[in-house]
Design a protein around this motif. Structure first.
Motif, PDB file in Angstrom:
ATOM      1  N   LEU A  42       0.830  -1.201   0.000  1.00 66.74           N
ATOM      2  CA  LEU A  42       0.000   0.000   0.000  1.00 66.74           C
ATOM      3  C   LEU A  42       0.868   1.256   0.000  1.00 66.74           C
ATOM      4  N   PRO A  43       0.345   2.358  -0.533  1.00 61.94           N
ATOM      5  CA  PRO A  43       1.086   3.620  -0.428  1.00 61.94           C
ATOM      6  C   PRO A  43       1.385   3.920   1.040  1.00 61.94           C
ATOM      7  N   GLY A  44       2.560   4.400   1.303  1.00 65.15           N
ATOM      8  CA  GLY A  44       2.945   4.726   2.676  1.00 65.15           C
ATOM      9  C   GLY A  44       3.528   3.565   3.453  1.00 65.15           C
ATOM     10  N   THR A  45       3.621   2.391   2.824  1.00 64.89           N
ATOM     11  CA  THR A  45       4.223   1.244   3.507  1.00 64.89           C
ATOM     12  C   THR A  45       5.691   1.548   3.748  1.00 64.89           C
ATOM     13  N   PRO A  46       6.149   1.433   4.995  1.00 60.03           N
ATOM     14  CA  PRO A  46       7.563   1.706   5.267  1.00 60.03           C
ATOM     15  C   PRO A  46       8.475   0.725   4.515  1.00 60.03           C
ATOM     16  N   VAL A  47       9.439   1.269   3.809  1.00 54.47           N
ATOM     17  CA  VAL A  47      10.386   0.441   3.061  1.00 54.47           C
ATOM     18  C   VAL A  47      11.089  -0.517   4.008  1.00 54.47           C
ATOM     19  N   GLU A  48      11.352  -0.068   5.226  1.00 56.79           N
ATOM     20  CA  GLU A  48      12.033  -0.920   6.207  1.00 56.79           C
ATOM     21  C   GLU A  48      11.210  -2.169   6.512  1.00 56.79           C
ATOM     22  N   HIS A  49       9.893  -2.063   6.463  1.00 55.74           N
ATOM     23  CA  HIS A  49       9.043  -3.218   6.741  1.00 55.74           C
ATOM     24  C   HIS A  49       9.118  -4.224   5.597  1.00 55.74           C
ATOM     25  N   VAL A  50       9.158  -3.717   4.374  1.00 58.54           N
ATOM     26  CA  VAL A  50       9.296  -4.609   3.226  1.00 58.54           C
ATOM     27  C   VAL A  50      10.657  -5.313   3.290  1.00 58.54           C
ATOM     28  N   GLN A  51      11.702  -4.561   3.618  1.00 56.78           N
ATOM     29  CA  GLN A  51      13.036  -5.150   3.731  1.00 56.78           C
ATOM     30  C   GLN A  51      13.071  -6.201   4.833  1.00 56.78           C
ATOM     31  N   ALA A  52      12.448  -5.907   5.966  1.00 56.54           N
ATOM     32  CA  ALA A  52      12.425  -6.859   7.077  1.00 56.54           C
ATOM     33  C   ALA A  52      11.675  -8.128   6.686  1.00 56.54           C
ATOM     34  N   LEU A  53      10.589  -7.982   5.949  1.00 49.61           N
ATOM     35  CA  LEU A  53       9.840  -9.158   5.506  1.00 49.61           C
ATOM     36  C   LEU A  53      10.677 -10.004   4.559  1.00 49.61           C
ATOM     37  N   VAL A  54      11.351  -9.372   3.620  1.00 47.78           N
ATOM     38  CA  VAL A  54      12.199 -10.110   2.676  1.00 47.78           C
ATOM     39  C   VAL A  54      13.284 -10.870   3.433  1.00 47.78           C
ATOM     40  N   GLU A  55      13.918 -10.218   4.390  1.00 45.35           N
ATOM     41  CA  GLU A  55      14.954 -10.884   5.181  1.00 45.35           C
ATOM     42  C   GLU A  55      14.381 -12.072   5.948  1.00 45.35           C
ATOM     43  N   PHE A  56      13.208 -11.887   6.547  1.00 42.21           N
ATOM     44  CA  PHE A  56      12.575 -12.965   7.306  1.00 42.21           C
ATOM     45  C   PHE A  56      12.247 -14.147   6.399  1.00 42.21           C
ATOM     46  N   VAL A  57      11.688 -13.859   5.233  1.00 39.11           N
ATOM     47  CA  VAL A  57      11.328 -14.929   4.294  1.00 39.11           C
ATOM     48  C   VAL A  57      12.579 -15.672   3.848  1.00 39.11           C
ATOM     49  N   HIS A  58      13.658 -14.957   3.571  1.00 37.46           N
ATOM     50  CA  HIS A  58      14.904 -15.619   3.178  1.00 37.46           C
ATOM     51  C   HIS A  58      15.428 -16.512   4.301  1.00 37.46           C
ATOM     52  N   GLU A  59      15.379 -16.023   5.538  1.00 35.94           N
ATOM     53  CA  GLU A  59      15.839 -16.818   6.670  1.00 35.94           C
ATOM     54  C   GLU A  59      14.997 -18.088   6.815  1.00 35.94           C
ATOM     55  N   GLN A  60      13.696 -17.946   6.733  1.00 33.05           N
ATOM     56  CA  GLN A  60      12.792 -19.096   6.903  1.00 33.05           C
ATOM     57  C   GLN A  60      12.925 -20.068   5.743  1.00 33.05           C
ATOM     58  N   GLY A  61      13.176 -19.539   4.566  1.00 31.50           N
ATOM     59  CA  GLY A  61      13.246 -20.377   3.384  1.00 31.50           C
ATOM     60  C   GLY A  61      14.498 -21.209   3.282  1.00 31.50           C
ATOM     61  N   LYS A  62      15.497 -20.912   4.084  1.00 30.94           N
ATOM     62  CA  LYS A  62      16.745 -21.677   4.024  1.00 30.94           C
ATOM     63  C   LYS A  62      16.541 -23.134   4.409  1.00 30.94           C
ATOM     64  N   GLY A  63      15.500 -23.412   5.178  1.00 35.35           N
ATOM     65  CA  GLY A  63      15.241 -24.777   5.606  1.00 35.35           C
ATOM     66  C   GLY A  63      14.411 -25.587   4.626  1.00 35.35           C
ATOM     67  N   THR A  64      13.987 -24.951   3.511  1.00 35.27           N
ATOM     68  CA  THR A  64      13.131 -25.688   2.576  1.00 35.27           C
ATOM     69  C   THR A  64      13.909 -26.146   1.377  1.00 35.27           C
TER      70      THR A  64
END
Length: 64
Positions: A42-64
């Motif tokens: 959405l407009p106004g979504t903090p870029v830091e939140h998108v970056q944090a989500l990407v990092e989290f998904v990458h961390e979680q995905g390492k086990g798959t």
């Protein structure tokens, strides 16, 4: 919040991580995945939140 709810990106980071972890739990450990933002950010979504989500998904995905 649903798995592809763009409002989740507006939540405080700890809540965002909890939400993302719930999406992974729904996958029940099945290998391979696409983590979809659904309707995007959405407009106004903090870029830091998108970056944090990407990092989290990458961390979680390492086990798959």
């Amino acid at each position: 919040m649903r798995g592809n709810d763009p409002v989740a990106l507006l939540a405080p980071l700890p809540r965002l991580r909890e939400h993302a972890a719930a999406v992974f739990r729904q996958a029940s450990g099945r290998p391979g995945h696409v983590f979809n933002l659904g309707h995007g950010a959405l407009p106004g979504t903090p870029v830091e939140h998108v970056q944090a989500l990407v990092e989290f998904v990458h961390e979680q995905g390492k086990g798959t």
